[in-house]
Structures are given as structure tokens and as C-alpha cells.
Design a protein around this motif. Sequence first.
Motif, PDB file in Angstrom:
ATOM      1  N   THR A 128      26.986  45.688  43.664  1.00 10.32           N
ATOM      2  CA  THR A 128      27.160  44.481  42.854  1.00 10.32           C
ATOM      3  C   THR A 128      27.447  43.277  43.734  1.00 10.32           C
ATOM      4  O   THR A 128      28.218  43.363  44.693  1.00 10.32           O
ATOM      5  N   ASN A 129      26.848  42.153  43.383  1.00  7.06           N
ATOM      6  CA  ASN A 129      27.067  40.901  44.115  1.00  7.06           C
ATOM      7  C   ASN A 129      28.528  40.457  43.953  1.00  7.06           C
ATOM      8  O   ASN A 129      28.984  40.224  42.837  1.00  7.06           O
ATOM      9  N   PRO A 130      29.276  40.285  45.066  1.00  8.72           N
ATOM     10  CA  PRO A 130      30.692  39.922  44.970  1.00  8.72           C
ATOM     11  C   PRO A 130      30.953  38.427  45.009  1.00  8.72           C
ATOM     12  O   PRO A 130      32.114  38.007  45.091  1.00  8.72           O
ATOM     13  N   THR A 131      29.915  37.590  44.938  1.00  7.46           N
ATOM     14  CA  THR A 131      30.095  36.141  45.093  1.00  7.46           C
ATOM     15  C   THR A 131      31.093  35.577  44.102  1.00  7.46           C
ATOM     16  O   THR A 131      31.921  34.727  44.441  1.00  7.46           O
ATOM     17  N   LEU A 132      31.024  36.027  42.858  1.00  2.48           N
ATOM     18  CA  LEU A 132      31.950  35.528  41.829  1.00  2.48           C
ATOM     19  C   LEU A 132      33.395  35.741  42.258  1.00  2.48           C
ATOM     20  O   LEU A 132      34.219  34.809  42.223  1.00  2.48           O
ATOM     21  N   ALA A 133      33.735  36.963  42.672  1.00  8.25           N
ATOM     22  CA  ALA A 133      35.110  37.274  43.060  1.00  8.25           C
ATOM     23  C   ALA A 133      35.519  36.529  44.323  1.00  8.25           C
ATOM     24  O   ALA A 133      36.667  36.085  44.453  1.00  8.25           O
ATOM     25  N   ARG A 134      34.598  36.379  45.255  1.00 12.40           N
ATOM     26  CA  ARG A 134      34.921  35.660  46.491  1.00 12.40           C
ATOM     27  C   ARG A 134      35.220  34.194  46.218  1.00 12.40           C
ATOM     28  O   ARG A 134      36.140  33.616  46.813  1.00 12.40           O
ATOM     29  N   LEU A 135      34.445  33.581  45.318  1.00 10.74           N
ATOM     30  CA  LEU A 135      34.716  32.191  44.961  1.00 10.74           C
ATOM     31  C   LEU A 135      36.035  32.062  44.198  1.00 10.74           C
ATOM     32  O   LEU A 135      36.807  31.118  44.413  1.00 10.74           O
ATOM     33  N   ALA A 136      36.305  33.015  43.312  1.00  9.85           N
ATOM     34  CA  ALA A 136      37.568  32.992  42.566  1.00  9.85           C
ATOM     35  C   ALA A 136      38.752  33.142  43.527  1.00  9.85           C
ATOM     36  O   ALA A 136      39.794  32.506  43.355  1.00  9.85           O
ATOM     37  N   ARG A 137      38.591  33.984  44.545  1.00 12.91           N
ATOM     38  CA  ARG A 137      39.643  34.171  45.552  1.00 12.91           C
ATOM     39  C   ARG A 137      39.844  32.891  46.374  1.00 12.91           C
ATOM     40  O   ARG A 137      40.974  32.472  46.633  1.00 12.91           O
ATOM     41  N   GLN A 138      38.737  32.259  46.760  1.00 15.68           N
ATOM     42  CA  GLN A 138      38.818  31.070  47.604  1.00 15.68           C
ATOM     43  C   GLN A 138      39.431  29.886  46.868  1.00 15.68           C
ATOM     44  O   GLN A 138      40.268  29.161  47.420  1.00 15.68           O
ATOM     45  N   PHE A 139      39.032  29.694  45.598  1.00 16.17           N
ATOM     46  CA  PHE A 139      39.473  28.506  44.861  1.00 16.17           C
ATOM     47  C   PHE A 139      40.598  28.802  43.877  1.00 16.17           C
ATOM     48  O   PHE A 139      41.110  27.882  43.241  1.00 16.17           O
ATOM     49  N   MET A 172      35.517  42.791  40.923  1.00 14.47           N
ATOM     50  CA  MET A 172      34.160  43.067  40.466  1.00 14.47           C
ATOM     51  C   MET A 172      34.116  44.318  39.595  1.00 14.47           C
ATOM     52  O   MET A 172      33.269  44.422  38.700  1.00 14.47           O
ATOM     53  N   GLN A 173      35.027  45.251  39.827  1.00 11.80           N
ATOM     54  CA  GLN A 173      35.106  46.406  38.935  1.00 11.80           C
ATOM     55  C   GLN A 173      35.558  45.972  37.538  1.00 11.80           C
ATOM     56  O   GLN A 173      35.018  46.431  36.523  1.00 11.80           O
ATOM     57  N   THR A 174      36.531  45.070  37.487  1.00 12.09           N
ATOM     58  CA  THR A 174      37.010  44.557  36.202  1.00 12.09           C
ATOM     59  C   THR A 174      35.886  43.854  35.449  1.00 12.09           C
ATOM     60  O   THR A 174      35.676  44.079  34.248  1.00 12.09           O
ATOM     61  N   VAL A 175      35.150  43.000  36.151  1.00 14.67           N
ATOM     62  CA  VAL A 175      34.050  42.269  35.535  1.00 14.67           C
ATOM     63  C   VAL A 175      32.962  43.231  35.065  1.00 14.67           C
ATOM     64  O   VAL A 175      32.435  43.109  33.947  1.00 14.67           O
ATOM     65  N   SER A 176      32.637  44.219  35.892  1.00  8.89           N
ATOM     66  CA  SER A 176      31.592  45.188  35.529  1.00  8.89           C
ATOM     67  C   SER A 176      31.997  46.012  34.307  1.00  8.89           C
ATOM     68  O   SER A 176      31.148  46.388  33.491  1.00  8.89           O
ATOM     69  N   SER A 177      33.283  46.297  34.172  1.00  2.47           N
ATOM     70  CA  SER A 177      33.762  47.045  33.010  1.00  2.47           C
ATOM     71  C   SER A 177      33.611  46.231  31.733  1.00  2.47           C
ATOM     72  O   SER A 177      33.279  46.773  30.674  1.00  2.47           O
ATOM     73  N   VAL A 178      33.847  44.913  31.829  1.00  4.88           N
ATOM     74  CA  VAL A 178      33.638  44.041  30.671  1.00  4.88           C
ATOM     75  C   VAL A 178      32.164  44.066  30.266  1.00  4.88           C
ATOM     76  O   VAL A 178      31.826  44.198  29.081  1.00  4.88           O
ATOM     77  N   ILE A 179      31.283  43.958  31.246  1.00  6.51           N
ATOM     78  CA  ILE A 179      29.848  43.964  30.959  1.00  6.51           C
ATOM     79  C   ILE A 179      29.415  45.309  30.378  1.00  6.51           C
ATOM     80  O   ILE A 179      28.592  45.372  29.459  1.00  6.51           O
ATOM     81  N   GLU A 180      29.971  46.390  30.886  1.00  4.62           N
ATOM     82  CA  GLU A 180      29.635  47.700  30.335  1.00  4.62           C
ATOM     83  C   GLU A 180      29.993  47.776  28.855  1.00  4.62           C
ATOM     84  O   GLU A 180      29.228  48.314  28.041  1.00  4.62           O
TER      85      GLU A 180
END
Length: 296
Positions: free
Chosen positions: A218-229, A270-278
Motif C-alpha cells: 500500500t502507498n504510504p504517502t498519506l500517512a507520511r504527509l500526516a506525520r510530517q504536517f 496505513m493499516q487503520t486506513v485500509s481497515s476502514v476501506i475494507e
Amino acid sequence: MRRMQPAFDTFVAGYVRVSIWWMRLFPASWSSNIIGNLGRWFGPWFLVSKVARCNLRAAFPEKSPREIEAIVAGCWENLARMAGEFAVLDRIWDYDPANPGKGTIELVGADIMARLRDDGRPALFFTAHTGNWELNAITGEKLGVRGGVLYRAPNNQKAAEVVLAMREKTMPGLIRAGRAAGRQMAQMLEDGQHLGMLVDQHWGQGVTVQFFGRPAATNPTLARLARQFDCPVHGMRVIRLPKNRFRIEITEEVHLPRDAEGKIDVQDAMQTVSSVIEDWVREYPEQWLWLHRRWR
């Protein structure tokens, strides 16, 4: 073969233009219904449907072959309807806050969007290939939420230009996936804007999460941006309803796991986000893109 490529690209782009022109001659519901029915009838016969059946048998081992086939047909219908609707995206949005059940669009979470619009902070949205996912990008612009979306362009350059021209009519802040995308996304968040992205496809260099009980890159960009900002993250999805209507749902902030330093943990986030999508996919399985090789 390379000499033929420009001619082939031009042919594909011309076909896309003619298709868009033809579909814009009719009401949005007509093209959606006609092409949707064609997709339901003929799509399951295409070779790529084997990918969908394999994915579905692994994700839903309890479902019968008949149930699997029904989901495959529904998947094709949804995808075909999207193709019919893409040409008229600028006509689909019909939302009246005073009469939310009257128009084409039902909106759940309008108050959340109003809060994000006015708080002066950046925020991230994740979504998935469910319903007509193109409507996610239109929602922010219609509700006055400044920002943009990350998108992947078609490989055919000339067709990509045609598609971009259509999207620019309704979607602000389009960021094409590529080398410059990271800098553009960071700049947008630094300016206090909002950013949305699809996060439910295979990403070879990504982090591994469990999705329907199987490992999926899974692409981790979302989590990396959330961590950075250190900005809030919300989910957004589109549900296709009967009679050519849609429900767009915006979730409250999805609180992502943090590490010992108090920063967002990219893997667990990303596991949390993927669980929501599931959960989303389990609710409306026929509206997700099972044709994609999500597990490899």
C-alpha cells in the motif's frame, strides 16, 4: 512498433474525444444506464474478469459461485456507468442543502467540510475506487474547501490530455502522480489547503498491510504527509444509489496510531486506513474495483 505508437496514441485520443462528444448529447442518466447495462452483460466475459473472480473467492470464501458472479457483474456495471458519467461530470452535481433528498447528490458530513473549510488548517482525505470515485474531487470544490487531489494519468499521453481537460472543468488543484508530486503536495499543505488521494491500489514500494486477511502493498504517502504536517485525516467515499443518485460520505477524523515519540506511525496508520476501506468494500462489494490486482 515504436514508430506506430504515436499513430496509435492519436487514434485512442480521437476515440476518447468522439465518445465524450457522443455521450454529452444525452442526459447523464441515459449514458449511465445504457453503458452500465452493456458493462453488466458483456464485462464478465472479458479475460480480466478472472482477476475479479480470484480476488472475490479469496476475500469472500463463504460466498457461492452465483454470488461471486453477481458481484463481478455489478463491478462491471459500476465501472461502465462511470465511463458514461465521466463525459458529463460537470452536469451531475445537484445538491440542495435545504432539500437534501431531492437532487442527484446526498451529502453526509457537510458540517465536517464546513468546519475544515473555515479552521485554517490543512487536512488529508483518503478514498477508494468505490461508486463513482471521481465525485470525491468535485465535492471539495463545490463546498468551497480549498485544495486538490493526487491522480494518475493514463499511459497514453494524448488520451491523458483529453481526460485532464475534462477533469479541469470540475476539479481544482489536480496533482499528477510523478516526481514533482511530493513537492506540490507538501506546498499545498503548508499553505493550509486540503489534499485527497486514492489509497486502495497495489504499490510495489509501499508498506504491507492486511486487507481482507491477506498482505497487500500500500502507498504510504498519506500517512507520511500526516506525520510530517500533523494534520487531521478524514475518509471520503461515494456510494451509488438507485435512480442515478449518489451518497457522498465524509467521516469524522480518523485517529491514526502514534509511535513512542508521539508521531504518527506510518505502518500502523496505513493499516487503520485500509481497515476502514475494507469495511466500505464489505458493505457494497459490487461497487469496488475487483478487476485490479490488489494482491500479488
